[in-house]
Design a protein around this motif. Structure first.
Motif, mmCIF file in Angstrom:
data_model
loop_
_atom_site.group_PDB
_atom_site.id
_atom_site.type_symbol
_atom_site.label_atom_id
_atom_site.label_comp_id
_atom_site.label_asym_id
_atom_site.label_seq_id
_atom_site.Cartn_x
_atom_site.Cartn_y
_atom_site.Cartn_z
ATOM 1 N N TRP A 160 0.833 -1.212 0.000
ATOM 2 C CA TRP A 160 0.000 0.000 0.000
ATOM 3 C C TRP A 160 0.863 1.256 0.000
ATOM 4 C CZ3 TRP A 160 -0.753 2.670 5.026
ATOM 5 C CH2 TRP A 160 -1.467 3.865 4.880
ATOM 6 N N LYS A 161 1.931 1.269 0.799
ATOM 7 C CA LYS A 161 2.785 2.460 0.862
ATOM 8 C C LYS A 161 3.534 2.688 -0.446
ATOM 9 C CE LYS A 161 3.331 2.526 5.870
ATOM 10 N NZ LYS A 161 4.241 2.440 7.025
ATOM 11 N N GLY A 164 0.253 3.594 -3.052
ATOM 12 C CA GLY A 164 -0.560 4.748 -2.723
ATOM 13 C C GLY A 164 -2.049 4.460 -2.811
ATOM 14 N N GLY A 165 -2.865 5.490 -2.643
ATOM 15 C CA GLY A 165 -4.315 5.343 -2.671
ATOM 16 C C GLY A 165 -4.845 4.768 -1.371
ATOM 17 N N SER A 166 -6.046 4.223 -1.430
ATOM 18 C CA SER A 166 -6.673 3.623 -0.254
ATOM 19 C C SER A 166 -6.057 2.251 0.009
ATOM 20 C CB SER A 166 -8.181 3.479 -0.472
ATOM 21 O OG SER A 166 -8.762 2.717 0.571
ATOM 22 N N ILE A 167 -5.849 1.945 1.269
ATOM 23 C CA ILE A 167 -5.288 0.638 1.632
ATOM 24 C C ILE A 167 -6.222 -0.504 1.233
ATOM 25 C CG2 ILE A 167 -6.268 0.594 3.969
ATOM 26 C CD1 ILE A 167 -3.624 -0.689 4.907
ATOM 27 N N LEU A 168 -7.517 -0.187 1.038
ATOM 28 C CA LEU A 168 -8.484 -1.223 0.668
ATOM 29 C C LEU A 168 -8.212 -1.781 -0.723
ATOM 30 C CD1 LEU A 168 -11.795 0.307 2.055
ATOM 31 C CD2 LEU A 168 -10.353 -1.462 3.093
ATOM 32 N N ARG A 169 -7.599 -1.000 -1.593
ATOM 33 C CA ARG A 169 -7.286 -1.500 -2.937
ATOM 34 C C ARG A 169 -6.353 -2.711 -2.865
ATOM 35 N NH1 ARG A 169 -3.063 -0.194 -6.544
ATOM 36 N NH2 ARG A 169 -3.555 -0.720 -8.710
ATOM 37 N N SER A 241 1.066 1.750 11.265
ATOM 38 C CA SER A 241 1.727 2.321 10.095
ATOM 39 C C SER A 241 3.207 2.532 10.366
ATOM 40 C CB SER A 241 1.063 3.641 9.713
ATOM 41 O OG SER A 241 1.555 4.117 8.484
ATOM 42 N N GLU A 242 3.505 2.995 11.576
ATOM 43 C CA GLU A 242 4.908 3.184 11.956
ATOM 44 C C GLU A 242 5.608 1.839 12.138
ATOM 45 O OE1 GLU A 242 4.782 5.532 15.452
ATOM 46 O OE2 GLU A 242 4.099 7.356 14.419
ATOM 47 N N GLN A 243 4.868 0.884 12.691
ATOM 48 C CA GLN A 243 5.451 -0.438 12.925
ATOM 49 C C GLN A 243 5.868 -1.090 11.612
ATOM 50 O OE1 GLN A 243 4.057 -2.853 16.109
ATOM 51 N NE2 GLN A 243 3.793 -4.644 14.823
ATOM 52 N N TYR A 244 5.079 -0.858 10.563
ATOM 53 C CA TYR A 244 5.369 -1.467 9.267
ATOM 54 C C TYR A 244 5.954 -0.449 8.290
ATOM 55 C CZ TYR A 244 2.587 -5.227 11.235
ATOM 56 O OH TYR A 244 2.114 -6.212 12.055
ATOM 57 N N THR A 245 6.778 0.450 8.835
ATOM 58 C CA THR A 245 7.507 1.411 8.016
ATOM 59 C C THR A 245 8.945 0.928 7.873
ATOM 60 O OG1 THR A 245 6.145 3.292 8.701
ATOM 61 C CG2 THR A 245 8.349 3.790 7.845
ATOM 62 N N VAL A 246 9.455 0.971 6.656
ATOM 63 C CA VAL A 246 10.800 0.479 6.398
ATOM 64 C C VAL A 246 11.830 1.424 6.996
ATOM 65 C CG1 VAL A 246 12.451 -0.155 4.612
ATOM 66 C CG2 VAL A 246 10.017 -0.575 4.268
#
Length: 472
Positions: A160-161, A164-169, A241-246
């Motif tokens: 998703w990151k 982009g766009g909605s995470i639902l995509r 979101s922070e936890q799964y940030t590279v």
């Protein structure tokens, strides 16, 4: 949800279904139970969506209302509630915690980002939702829905990151791939119970299940996910979101794509090995069976996976301890909410509403496939559990199926599984798990997750009915 002690659960629910089949007269008590269930569900929705009460408290209040109004004795109210909470946390809670640790190790190692980069570069951003549904269906073959979800969450976030766009995509296709397998495809517990109760052939059910699952997952996953992502825009929690940030590793020891894949797939392979043993070895008391029942349990498989990840991702001991500890605080609220969801569900089950739905089914005059689907839909809506819906509906429909020679038992088992997926809502702990992981409010979760589950159920039963015109 993960089925606690499925072996002992199935006989109890099947016996209850058989008792309901004997007494098919609708009574005022049955009407009252249906009204109580509807009011209980409405109360939770109002408390969370209108009064803005935290879902944990809203579910506990809603559960107590259902218990009192549904006639559960006062001295058993709290024990019934805590049994439901403990049952979910004892299974799903441990799985989510272990999955969070594994995901954090993968992300902080840099391996997950390298894997995601390889996927996105290969398929392109436009086709990423198609890659996600395929990946979820591969990962979800031997896994319970929740286990597959916690393994897929870091991948969903990272893709998703990048796109982009909605995470639902990205998220909806993954959810669709995991959920359709959970409802239709052996070796998941629901389909296996339906196959056993209806005396269906495992191979035939598996073949038909794959034929139904593929178009269903495509419609409810990439196609619906792309559409709904343009209308629903969640805000994933900052903690996750922070936890799964590279982050760049100071030591530069980024694992290879293959090493990362081995970490993700090790629990999958372990559980798949258990499934192979279950199918190939008919002696349930053999030493191999006992060993694989232990090693192949989802919790044990994930423990092995986390330990393996700690070694091969090349962190030192202090780093490993810090990463694992940091993975837990962001999911604390999620665990409490899904536990309360389990308590709410148990209150509904304890009222005996599944028996009332069985009576309504016996008084109808529908085709057997459609009847099986509707029974499972009713129990799913009332209890919130796909497994309870499958087990109970199979028990109700089995005596009817025994007298019919015009309906394929394999398709009948699939119809039950299809109905068990219908409209996940506030009495399903999975509803709250998805809601919290994706950062949605109740309304958004209904529009995305609940709608997707309904599409899965509706499309799959249409496919089953079409197959039923050719197969008897």
């Amino acid at each position: 949800m993960i089925a606690p002690a499925l072996g002992s659960l199935a006989p109890r629910l099947s016996a209850a279904a058989a008792d309901a089949a004997k007494n098919t007269d609708w009574t005022g008590h049955d009407t009252r139970l249906v009204v109580v269930a509807v009011l209980g569900i409405a109360l939770v929705v109002v408390l969370t969506a209108v009064a803005k009460i935290h879902p944990f408290l809203a579910l506990l209040v809603g559960g107590l209302f259902v218990g009192v109004a549904g006639g559960i004795p006062a001295d058993k109210l709290i024990s019934t509630l805590t049994t439901g909470v403990g049952g979910v946390l004892g299974n799903v809670g441990v799985v989510v915690a272990l999955g969070a640790m594994l995901g954090k190790l993968l992300v902080d190692s840099g391996g997950a980002d390298r894997l995601v980069g390889a996927i996105v570069d290969r398929v392109g951003e436009r086709r990423a939702p198609w890659a996600m549904v395929l990946a979820a269906m591969v990962v979800g073959i031997p896994m319970f829905f929740e286990v597959g979800l916690v393994l897929m969450i870091p991948i969903i976030y990272l893709v998703w990151k990048r796109t982009g766009g909605s995470i639902l995509r990205i998220g909806i296709p993954a959810l669709a791939g995991l959920s359709i397998l959970h409802g239709l495809i052996p070796p998941h517990p629901g389909p296996l119970v339906a196959i056993s109760a209806l005396h269906a052939d495992l191979g035939t059910t598996l073949l038909f299940g794959v034929i139904v699952a593929i178009p269903t997952a495509v419609i409810a996953g990439p196609l619906y996910g792309t559409w709904v992502s343009k209308h629903v825009h969640p805000h994933p929690p900052e903690t996750l979101s922070e936890q799964y940030t590279v982050t760049e590793r100071e030591d530069g020891k980024v694992p290879s794509v293959w090493t990362t894949l081995s970490v993700i797939l090790l629990p999958v392979v372990i559980m798949l090995a258990k499934t192979v043993v279950d199918v190939a070895d008919n002696n349930a008391k053999s030493e191999l069976h006992r060993v694989m029942d232990f090693v192949g349990d989802p919790i044990m498989a994930l423990i092995i996976g986390v330990i393996y990840a700690a070694f091969v991702l090349r962190f030192d001991r202090e780093q490993t301890s810090g990463i694992m500890g940091a993975a837990l605080p962001p999911i604390a609220g999620i665990l409490l909410i899904i536990g309360a969801g389990g308590g709410f569900k148990q209150m509904l089950v304890g009222t005996g509403i599944a028996d009332s739905i069985g009576k309504a089914a016996h008084n109808s005059h529908l085709s057997l496939l459609l009847l099986a689907w509707l029974i499972a839909v009713g129990i799913r809506l009332a209890t919130g559990s796909a497994t309870v819906a499958t087990v109970t509906a199979s028990g109700i429909i089995a005596p009817i199926a025994a007298t019919s020679t015009n309906t394929s038992t394999a398709l009948l088992a699939l119809a039950v599984g299809s109905g068990s997926l219908f409209l996940s809502h506030v009495n399903d702990a999975g509803f709250w798990l998805v809601k919290e992981f994706f950062g949605m409010d109740v309304k958004q979760t209904f529009k995305s997750w609940s709608a997707m589950e309904t599409i899965l159920s509706s499309v799959s039963i249409v496919c089953i009915l079409i197959l039923g015109t050719f197969v008897h």
